[in-house]
Design a protein around this motif. Structure first.
Motif, PDB file in Angstrom:
ATOM      1  N   GLU A  67       0.824  -1.211   0.000  1.00  0.00           N
ATOM      2  CA  GLU A  67       0.000   0.000   0.000  1.00  0.00           C
ATOM      3  C   GLU A  67       0.859   1.262   0.000  1.00  0.00           C
ATOM      4  O   GLU A  67       0.471   2.281  -0.571  1.00  0.00           O
ATOM      5  N   ALA A  68       2.041   1.206   0.588  1.00  0.00           N
ATOM      6  CA  ALA A  68       2.930   2.373   0.637  1.00  0.00           C
ATOM      7  C   ALA A  68       3.398   2.793  -0.761  1.00  0.00           C
ATOM      8  O   ALA A  68       3.813   3.933  -0.959  1.00  0.00           O
ATOM      9  N   TYR A  70       1.505   3.116  -3.327  1.00  0.00           N
ATOM     10  CA  TYR A  70       0.463   3.876  -4.004  1.00  0.00           C
ATOM     11  C   TYR A  70       0.640   5.364  -3.739  1.00  0.00           C
ATOM     12  O   TYR A  70       1.088   5.771  -2.667  1.00  0.00           O
TER      13      TYR A  70
END
Length: 84
Positions: A67-68, A70
């Motif tokens: 997720e980091a 994105y």
């Protein structure tokens, strides 16, 4: 309503022998048209399955990204990125 198209296909030699072996009393199909329609249906199913497998692989890759990784983008940034 679906459209019906008549097509003419020429096969000779080994291909003709192979078709003949699959049609008629000793074959799996009553006639050549039935055999060709089945081959086309199978090829269509294979193409759809291949496309689905490619989509699944792309989605698996996307969901595996941390997720980091994105970044938040505005609509204008997305449009500009897609234009280039």
């Amino acid at each position: 309503m679906s459209k019906t198209t008549t097509m003419t296909v020429r096969v000779s030699g080994a291909l003709s022998d192979f078709v003949a072996a699959n049609v008629g009393e000793n074959g799996s199909y009553e006639n050549v048209s039935e055999y060709i329609r089945d081959l086309i249906r199978r090829d269509k199913e294979r193409a759809e399955k291949d496309a689905f497998e490619r989509l699944k692989a792309e989605l698996a890759h996307a969901f595996a990204t941390p997720e980091a990784a994105y970044a938040t983008l505005s609509a204008d940034e997305v449009i500009a990125r897609n234009r280039s």
